[in-house]
Design a protein around this motif. Structure first.
Motif, short mmCIF file in Angstrom:
data_model
loop_
_atom_site.label_atom_id
_atom_site.label_comp_id
_atom_site.label_asym_id
_atom_site.label_seq_id
_atom_site.Cartn_x
_atom_site.Cartn_y
_atom_site.Cartn_z
N ALA A 2 0.84 -1.20 0.00
CA ALA A 2 0.00 0.00 0.00
C ALA A 2 0.87 1.24 0.00
O ALA A 2 1.95 1.25 0.58
CB ALA A 2 -0.91 0.00 1.22
N GLN A 3 0.36 2.28 -0.64
CA GLN A 3 1.00 3.58 -0.60
C GLN A 3 0.11 4.49 0.25
O GLN A 3 -1.11 4.54 0.04
CB GLN A 3 1.15 4.18 -2.01
N ILE A 4 0.71 5.17 1.21
CA ILE A 4 -0.07 6.02 2.10
C ILE A 4 -0.60 7.23 1.34
O ILE A 4 0.14 7.91 0.64
CB ILE A 4 0.78 6.46 3.31
N ASP A 5 -1.91 7.46 1.46
CA ASP A 5 -2.58 8.59 0.82
C ASP A 5 -2.95 9.59 1.91
O ASP A 5 -3.87 9.34 2.70
CB ASP A 5 -3.83 8.09 0.09
N ILE A 6 -2.23 10.70 1.98
CA ILE A 6 -2.47 11.67 3.06
C ILE A 6 -3.84 12.32 2.97
O ILE A 6 -4.32 12.89 3.95
CB ILE A 6 -1.37 12.74 3.14
N ILE A 9 -6.04 10.07 5.38
CA ILE A 9 -5.64 9.75 6.76
C ILE A 9 -6.57 10.49 7.72
O ILE A 9 -6.76 11.70 7.61
CB ILE A 9 -4.18 10.15 7.03
N LYS A 10 -7.11 9.73 8.66
CA LYS A 10 -7.98 10.31 9.69
C LYS A 10 -7.62 9.68 11.02
O LYS A 10 -7.36 8.48 11.11
CB LYS A 10 -9.45 10.01 9.38
N LYS A 11 -7.63 10.48 12.06
CA LYS A 11 -7.40 9.96 13.41
C LYS A 11 -8.65 9.22 13.85
O LYS A 11 -9.77 9.72 13.71
CB LYS A 11 -7.07 11.09 14.38
N LEU A 12 -8.46 8.03 14.39
CA LEU A 12 -9.56 7.20 14.83
C LEU A 12 -9.34 6.83 16.28
O LEU A 12 -8.29 6.27 16.63
CB LEU A 12 -9.64 5.93 13.97
N ASP A 13 -10.28 7.16 17.13
CA ASP A 13 -10.21 6.78 18.53
C ASP A 13 -10.98 5.48 18.70
O ASP A 13 -12.19 5.45 18.50
CB ASP A 13 -10.78 7.88 19.43
N GLU A 63 5.70 13.89 0.06
CA GLU A 63 4.51 14.56 0.60
C GLU A 63 3.96 13.82 1.82
O GLU A 63 3.67 14.43 2.85
CB GLU A 63 3.44 14.66 -0.49
N SER A 64 3.85 12.50 1.72
CA SER A 64 3.34 11.74 2.86
C SER A 64 4.36 11.70 4.00
O SER A 64 3.98 11.67 5.17
CB SER A 64 2.88 10.34 2.45
N ALA A 65 5.65 11.70 3.69
CA ALA A 65 6.68 11.74 4.74
C ALA A 65 6.56 13.01 5.56
O ALA A 65 6.63 12.97 6.80
CB ALA A 65 8.07 11.63 4.11
N ILE A 66 6.39 14.15 4.90
CA ILE A 66 6.24 15.43 5.60
C ILE A 66 5.02 15.38 6.52
O ILE A 66 5.07 15.77 7.68
CB ILE A 66 6.15 16.60 4.60
N TYR A 67 3.92 14.87 6.00
CA TYR A 67 2.69 14.77 6.78
C TYR A 67 2.90 13.89 8.00
O TYR A 67 2.53 14.25 9.13
CB TYR A 67 1.56 14.21 5.91
N ILE A 68 3.51 12.73 7.81
CA ILE A 68 3.70 11.77 8.90
C ILE A 68 4.66 12.33 9.95
O ILE A 68 4.42 12.21 11.16
CB ILE A 68 4.19 10.42 8.35
N VAL A 69 5.75 12.95 9.53
CA VAL A 69 6.71 13.54 10.48
C VAL A 69 6.02 14.62 11.31
O VAL A 69 6.17 14.67 12.54
CB VAL A 69 7.95 14.08 9.75
#
Length: 78
Positions: A2-6, A9-13, A63-69
């Protein structure tokens, strides 16, 4: 794989969490059409039916690296 698609991405509690076992992980760096990617491969437990077989692969681009960091800095207060 899979390739991460920013954009998705959603935070899930969740109500229940468990800490997973640490596994062997490798990473590769490659380019496709001059775009750089980092791929993480996890290999699962040594007790698997086929030891050494890749369990999951995750690809990230710049782009996804920046988001994840940024997200990790916020969540871990670093």
């Amino acid at each position: 794989m899979a390739q991460i698609d920013i954009n998705t991405i959603k935070k899930l509690d969740k109500e229940h969490y468990s800490v997973h076992e640490k596994v062997v992980t490798t990473y590769s760096v490659f380019k496709v059409d001059e775009k750089k990617y980092v791929q993480f491969d996890t290999y699962g437990k040594s007790s698997r039916e086929i030891p050494g077989k890749i369990s999951q692969s995750i690809q990230i681009d710049k782009e996804s690296a920046i988001y994840i960091v940024d997200m990790l800095r916020r969540e871990f207060h670093i």
